[in-house]
Design an enzyme around this catalytic site. Structure first.
Site, short mmCIF file in Angstrom:
data_model
loop_
_atom_site.label_atom_id
_atom_site.label_comp_id
_atom_site.label_asym_id
_atom_site.label_seq_id
_atom_site.Cartn_x
_atom_site.Cartn_y
_atom_site.Cartn_z
N CYS A 297 37.45 40.54 46.41
CA CYS A 297 38.60 39.97 45.72
C CYS A 297 39.60 41.06 45.32
O CYS A 297 40.71 40.76 44.91
CB CYS A 297 38.17 39.14 44.51
SG CYS A 297 37.20 40.02 43.29
N CYS B 88 31.24 37.07 43.69
CA CYS B 88 31.98 37.12 42.44
C CYS B 88 32.28 35.70 41.95
O CYS B 88 32.74 34.85 42.70
CB CYS B 88 33.26 37.94 42.65
SG CYS B 88 34.76 37.20 42.07
N GLU B 89 31.95 35.45 40.69
CA GLU B 89 32.08 34.09 40.19
C GLU B 89 33.52 33.68 39.91
O GLU B 89 33.81 32.52 39.68
CB GLU B 89 31.21 33.90 38.93
CG GLU B 89 31.67 34.65 37.71
CD GLU B 89 30.68 34.49 36.55
OE1 GLU B 89 29.50 34.23 36.81
OE2 GLU B 89 31.12 34.65 35.40
N HIS B 90 34.43 34.62 39.93
CA HIS B 90 35.84 34.28 39.69
C HIS B 90 36.55 33.82 40.96
O HIS B 90 37.48 33.04 40.91
CB HIS B 90 36.58 35.48 39.10
CG HIS B 90 36.05 35.89 37.77
ND1 HIS B 90 36.02 37.19 37.34
CD2 HIS B 90 35.49 35.15 36.78
CE1 HIS B 90 35.48 37.23 36.13
NE2 HIS B 90 35.15 36.02 35.78
N HIS B 91 36.13 34.36 42.11
CA HIS B 91 36.83 34.05 43.36
C HIS B 91 35.89 33.50 44.44
O HIS B 91 36.36 33.14 45.52
CB HIS B 91 37.52 35.30 43.89
CG HIS B 91 38.49 35.92 42.93
ND1 HIS B 91 38.14 36.93 42.06
CD2 HIS B 91 39.79 35.64 42.69
CE1 HIS B 91 39.20 37.25 41.34
NE2 HIS B 91 40.21 36.49 41.69
N HIS C 102 34.53 45.09 45.87
CA HIS C 102 34.79 43.66 45.65
C HIS C 102 35.84 43.14 46.63
O HIS C 102 36.96 43.65 46.65
CB HIS C 102 35.29 43.43 44.21
CG HIS C 102 34.25 43.72 43.18
ND1 HIS C 102 33.72 42.74 42.38
CD2 HIS C 102 33.61 44.87 42.83
CE1 HIS C 102 32.81 43.27 41.57
NE2 HIS C 102 32.73 44.56 41.83
N GLN D 246 29.87 41.84 38.17
CA GLN D 246 29.06 43.05 38.31
C GLN D 246 28.50 43.54 36.98
O GLN D 246 27.36 43.99 36.89
CB GLN D 246 29.91 44.15 38.97
CG GLN D 246 29.12 45.40 39.29
CD GLN D 246 29.96 46.47 39.96
OE1 GLN D 246 30.94 46.16 40.63
NE2 GLN D 246 29.59 47.72 39.77
ZN ZN Z 1 36.58 38.35 41.98
#
Ligand code: ZN
Length: 185
Positions: free
Chosen positions: A147, A76-79, A145, A117
């Site tokens: 995260c 995941c590119e956010h976390h 996920h 995703q």
């Molecule tokens: Zn994430």
């Protein structure tokens, strides 16, 4: 190009940032190990779907092709935490098909990048349309996920389902129904 040296420096800084002693035995080789691992889990950064989908085979009057339960792992590119699950890919050929393993390879190309995703789902569907030129394509991804499970709202087992439809799958609800019927088999 993946720059391993930068990754090593970044991991060292990150460990220092959380207050670790980067020289203690257990951590000494961690930056190098992560750099090598990132080469693998972000290998898609250096790949294009063209290599997977460029080689096609002629086919006459084929019905829908569905490759289901393609296991994938992404980040995941956010976390920068993993999300993983299964991808299901369908297309309605327009005179040509690809080798079945190539659909799974296409998933890998896009999964092995920093991702979300929703975008992963759309990119796979768009790659199919672009390189294979079918009458339509439909991609469904279900994933868990990290995260969401190991931090934040901590909901283990929660699965996110995303769907992308192109061509006849977007225009004709009956095609989508056929997809879901084939998924039940
Ligand atoms: Zn994430």
């Amino acid at each position: 190009m993946i720059e391993k040296e930068k990754i090593e420096q970044a991991v060292t800084l990150l460990l220092e940032g959380i207050g670790e002693d980067v020289n203690r035995e257990g951590l000494r080789e961690t930056p190098g190990r992560i750099a090598r691992m990132y080469e693998e889990i972000f290998a898609g950064m250096e790949q294009t779907p063209e290599a997977c989908l460029g080689r096609t085979f002629p086919v006459k009057d084929s019905g829908m092709v569905l490759e289901r339960d393609i296991t994938f792992y992404s980040i995941c590119e956010h976390h920068l935490l993993p999300f993983y699950g299964k991808a299901h890919i369908a297309y309605l050929p327009d005179g040509k098909v690809v080798g079945l393993s190539k659909l799974a390879r296409t998933v890998e190309v896009y999964a092995r990048r920093p991702q979300i995703q929703e975008q992963l789902t759309v990119q796979i569907a768009e790659a199919l349309m672009k390189y294979l030129k079918p009458k339509g394509a439909m991609v469904v991804i279900e994933a868990e996920h990290m995260c969401m499970t190991m931090r934040g709202i901590k909901k283990p087992g929660a699965r996110t389902v995303t769907c992308a439809v192109q061509g006849v799958f977007a225009q004709d609800k009956g095609m989508q129904e056929t997809f879901w019927r084939m998924m039940e088999r």
